[in-house]
Enzyme design. Structure first.
Site, PDB file in Angstrom:
ATOM      1  N   HIS A  98      -8.148  11.443 -15.034  1.00 19.33           N
ATOM      2  CA  HIS A  98      -6.839  11.858 -14.519  1.00 19.33           C
ATOM      3  C   HIS A  98      -6.773  13.386 -14.437  1.00 19.33           C
ATOM      4  O   HIS A  98      -6.791  14.064 -15.458  1.00 19.33           O
ATOM      5  CB  HIS A  98      -5.763  11.327 -15.479  1.00 19.33           C
ATOM      6  CG  HIS A  98      -4.369  11.648 -15.067  1.00 19.33           C
ATOM      7  ND1 HIS A  98      -3.584  12.528 -15.769  1.00 19.33           N
ATOM      8  CD2 HIS A  98      -3.615  11.194 -14.039  1.00 19.33           C
ATOM      9  CE1 HIS A  98      -2.399  12.594 -15.200  1.00 19.33           C
ATOM     10  NE2 HIS A  98      -2.389  11.803 -14.147  1.00 19.33           N
ATOM     11  N   GLU A 108      -9.924  11.952 -10.174  1.00 20.37           N
ATOM     12  CA  GLU A 108      -8.657  11.868  -9.442  1.00 20.37           C
ATOM     13  C   GLU A 108      -8.148  13.239  -9.023  1.00 20.37           C
ATOM     14  O   GLU A 108      -7.654  13.993  -9.866  1.00 20.37           O
ATOM     15  CB  GLU A 108      -7.584  11.211 -10.321  1.00 20.37           C
ATOM     16  CG  GLU A 108      -6.328  10.902  -9.543  1.00 20.37           C
ATOM     17  CD  GLU A 108      -5.028  11.336 -10.228  1.00 20.37           C
ATOM     18  OE1 GLU A 108      -5.064  12.068 -11.226  1.00 20.37           O
ATOM     19  OE2 GLU A 108      -3.974  10.932  -9.722  1.00 20.37           O
ATOM     20  N   ASP A 129      -5.183  15.121  -7.233  1.00 22.64           N
ATOM     21  CA  ASP A 129      -3.887  15.107  -6.553  1.00 22.64           C
ATOM     22  C   ASP A 129      -3.975  16.152  -5.448  1.00 22.64           C
ATOM     23  O   ASP A 129      -4.596  17.204  -5.642  1.00 22.64           O
ATOM     24  CB  ASP A 129      -2.771  15.494  -7.516  1.00 22.64           C
ATOM     25  CG  ASP A 129      -2.548  14.452  -8.603  1.00 22.64           C
ATOM     26  OD1 ASP A 129      -2.551  13.249  -8.287  1.00 22.64           O
ATOM     27  OD2 ASP A 129      -2.373  14.853  -9.766  1.00 22.64           O
ATOM     28  N   HIS A 151      -1.623  19.308  -8.819  1.00 22.66           N
ATOM     29  CA  HIS A 151      -0.624  18.255  -9.016  1.00 22.66           C
ATOM     30  C   HIS A 151       0.750  18.631  -8.467  1.00 22.66           C
ATOM     31  O   HIS A 151       1.367  17.875  -7.717  1.00 22.66           O
ATOM     32  CB  HIS A 151      -0.499  17.928 -10.504  1.00 22.66           C
ATOM     33  CG  HIS A 151       0.532  16.904 -10.822  1.00 22.66           C
ATOM     34  ND1 HIS A 151       1.873  17.211 -11.018  1.00 22.66           N
ATOM     35  CD2 HIS A 151       0.449  15.551 -10.956  1.00 22.66           C
ATOM     36  CE1 HIS A 151       2.549  16.113 -11.282  1.00 22.66           C
ATOM     37  NE2 HIS A 151       1.708  15.089 -11.244  1.00 22.66           N
ATOM     38  N   GLU A 200      -4.774  11.454  -4.348  1.00 26.59           N
ATOM     39  CA  GLU A 200      -3.367  11.069  -4.198  1.00 26.59           C
ATOM     40  C   GLU A 200      -2.661  12.069  -3.302  1.00 26.59           C
ATOM     41  O   GLU A 200      -2.662  13.273  -3.593  1.00 26.59           O
ATOM     42  CB  GLU A 200      -2.672  11.038  -5.572  1.00 26.59           C
ATOM     43  CG  GLU A 200      -1.184  10.732  -5.418  1.00 26.59           C
ATOM     44  CD  GLU A 200      -0.378  10.857  -6.712  1.00 26.59           C
ATOM     45  OE1 GLU A 200      -0.971  10.993  -7.805  1.00 26.59           O
ATOM     46  OE2 GLU A 200       0.864  10.837  -6.606  1.00 26.59           O
TER      47      GLU A 200
HETATM   48  O1  G3P Z   1      -1.780   8.871  -9.752  1.00 22.82           O
HETATM   49  C1  G3P Z   1      -1.606   8.211 -10.943  1.00 22.82           C
HETATM   50  C2  G3P Z   1      -0.939   9.140 -11.862  1.00 22.82           C
HETATM   51  O2  G3P Z   1      -1.690  10.305 -11.789  1.00 22.82           O
HETATM   52  C3  G3P Z   1       0.437   9.407 -11.419  1.00 22.82           C
HETATM   53  O3  G3P Z   1       0.980  10.416 -12.131  1.00 22.82           O
HETATM   54  O4  G3P Z   1       2.151  12.507 -11.841  1.00 22.82           O
HETATM   55  O5  G3P Z   1      -0.057  12.493 -12.940  1.00 22.82           O
HETATM   56  O6  G3P Z   1       0.125  12.169 -10.496  1.00 22.82           O
HETATM   57  P1  G3P Z   1       0.775  11.963 -11.827  1.00 22.82           P
HETATM   58 CA    CA Z   2      -1.964  11.458  -9.659  1.00 21.19          CA
END
Ligand code: G3P
Ligand code: CA
Length: 358
Positions: free
Chosen positions: A46, A73, A75, A88, A173
């Site tokens: 994450h 991941e 963002d 993010h 994302e």
């Molecule tokens: O994308 C899954 C999770 O990361 C969602 O929360 O706010 O950390 O992007 P966030």
């Molecule tokens: Ca995310």
């Protein structure tokens, strides 16, 4: 009468055969996973290994891969000059030193108000439990703590996969809900970089359920088959599960979502339980939970084990090392059949030959 040499050789061969038998036999204690695939859950880094190093930096992604994450991941936000960058927040404030170097624009520090060249002058800062170093890890890149472009993230993963034969996936994302231009750009860049679904472990995700539908349509039009996850919060109403779309305040039913996504990325709270995972699995949907933030192995076991038992298919975690440690502790990996069979055949064959010679 058997010579002592023969006896010794027979014992050795019998031991080898027994070893080979043990190696190809299913491990008695092997864990049965209740995931949709039956495989172990995916460890999704994450924002990279963001519990250890500044989030969404090449070093955080690289460390996550070294720790055994199967997926990283990023963002994504768009710069003023239209470049996808891994960050993010909609603003640069929390995770970089922008306020030291620039005056506010339009009253703040939106990523979309700064060019890539300007953003590249910034330094990404550690947040939460992260720091700027990790024991026994030296970043391979010259500037490990800059805001990376999406292209740089994909380059890092592709270089690692090419060098090692691994199949590390990416899980971008779109942080701008249902922005069609951004959706097209993300999908096109993934395809151009080989993340088209031909290898496992790559997904697209967004909190906008209509955005997820658009991403699925774009992929289908390009012949791409990455998973697509709708993000949200599990809500159970009159015994029926749904997923809350925070971008529209609507609740999508699982039946509806199953029409256009392959997975659900859900908050660990609200009404998420084993029943939700079973309901999603019944519709062919995987469930990836966020966000796991244990800081000790003991805490990690307490957090991960119930969801492993419930069949969760993947974990978004800031601490991929701890997720890997919990999974590694569950069962030793059995030796694959193709590797064990020749050993067994050789052992048994040699044993027969020795017995015939007596
Ligand atoms: O994308 C899954 C999770 O990361 C969602 O929360 O706010 O950390 O992007 P966030
Ligand atoms: Ca995310």
């Amino acid at each position: 009468m058997r010579s002592s040499q023969e006896t010794g050789m027979t014992r050795m061969i019998a031991t080898a055969a027994a070893l080979a038998m043990a190696m190809i036999a299913p491990a008695q204690a092997a864990t049965v996973y209740n995931t949709l695939s039956g495989e172990a859950p995916l460890v999704i880094a994450h924002r990279g290994a963001s519990g250890h190093l500044p989030e969404h930096t090449l070093a955080a992604y690289e460390l996550a891969i070294k720790m055994g994450a199967q997926v990283v991941e990023p963002d994504l936000q768009l710069t003023a000059d239209g470049v996808l960058v891994a960050i993010h927040d909609a603003t640069l404030t929390r995770t970089t030193n922008v306020a030291e170097l620039f005056e506010p624009r339009n009253g703040g520090y939106l990523v979309s108000d700064f060019t890539l060249a300007e953003i590249k002058t910034l330094t990404a800062l550690p947040t939460r439990t992260a720091s700027t170093s990790y024991p026994d890890y030296t970043p391979s890149m010259a500037d490990p703590f800059k805001v990376p472009t999406f292209q740089e993230v994909m380059d890092l993963v592709n270089a690692h996969n090419a060098a090692t034969g691994a199949q590390i996936g990416i899980y971008p994302e779109s942080k701008v809900p249902n922005n069609p231009v951004m959706n097209v750009q993300i999908v096109n860049e993934m395809k151009a970089n080989g993340f088209d679904g031909s290898a496992p472990n790559s997904f697209l995700q967004t909190f906008s359920h209509e955005g997820a539908r658009h991403l699925s349509e774009l992929q289908a039009a390009l012949g791409m088959t990455n998973g697509v996850a709708a993000l949200g919060y599990v809500i159970k109403t009159d015994d029926v599960y749904g997923v809350y779309d925070a971008t529209t305040a609507a609740i999508s039913s699982l039946d509806e979502l199953a029409g256009f996504v392959t997975g659900l990325g859900v908050n660990l709270g609200y009404d998420l339980d084993a029943g939700f995972i079973a309901a999603a699995h019944a519709l062919g949907l995987v469930v990836h939970g966020w966000t796991f933030r244990p800081t000790t192995l003991e805490a990690a076991e307490a957090q991960f084990l119930p969801w492993i038992a419930a069949g969760m298919d993947g974990f978004f975690t800031d601490y991929p090392d701890l997720a890997v440690a919990v999974l590694d502790g569950l069962s030793p990996a059995p030796v694959p059949l193709p590797a064990g069979l020749p050993l067994l055949a050789a052992g048994v064959g040699a044993l027969v030959l020795v017995r015939r010679r007596r």
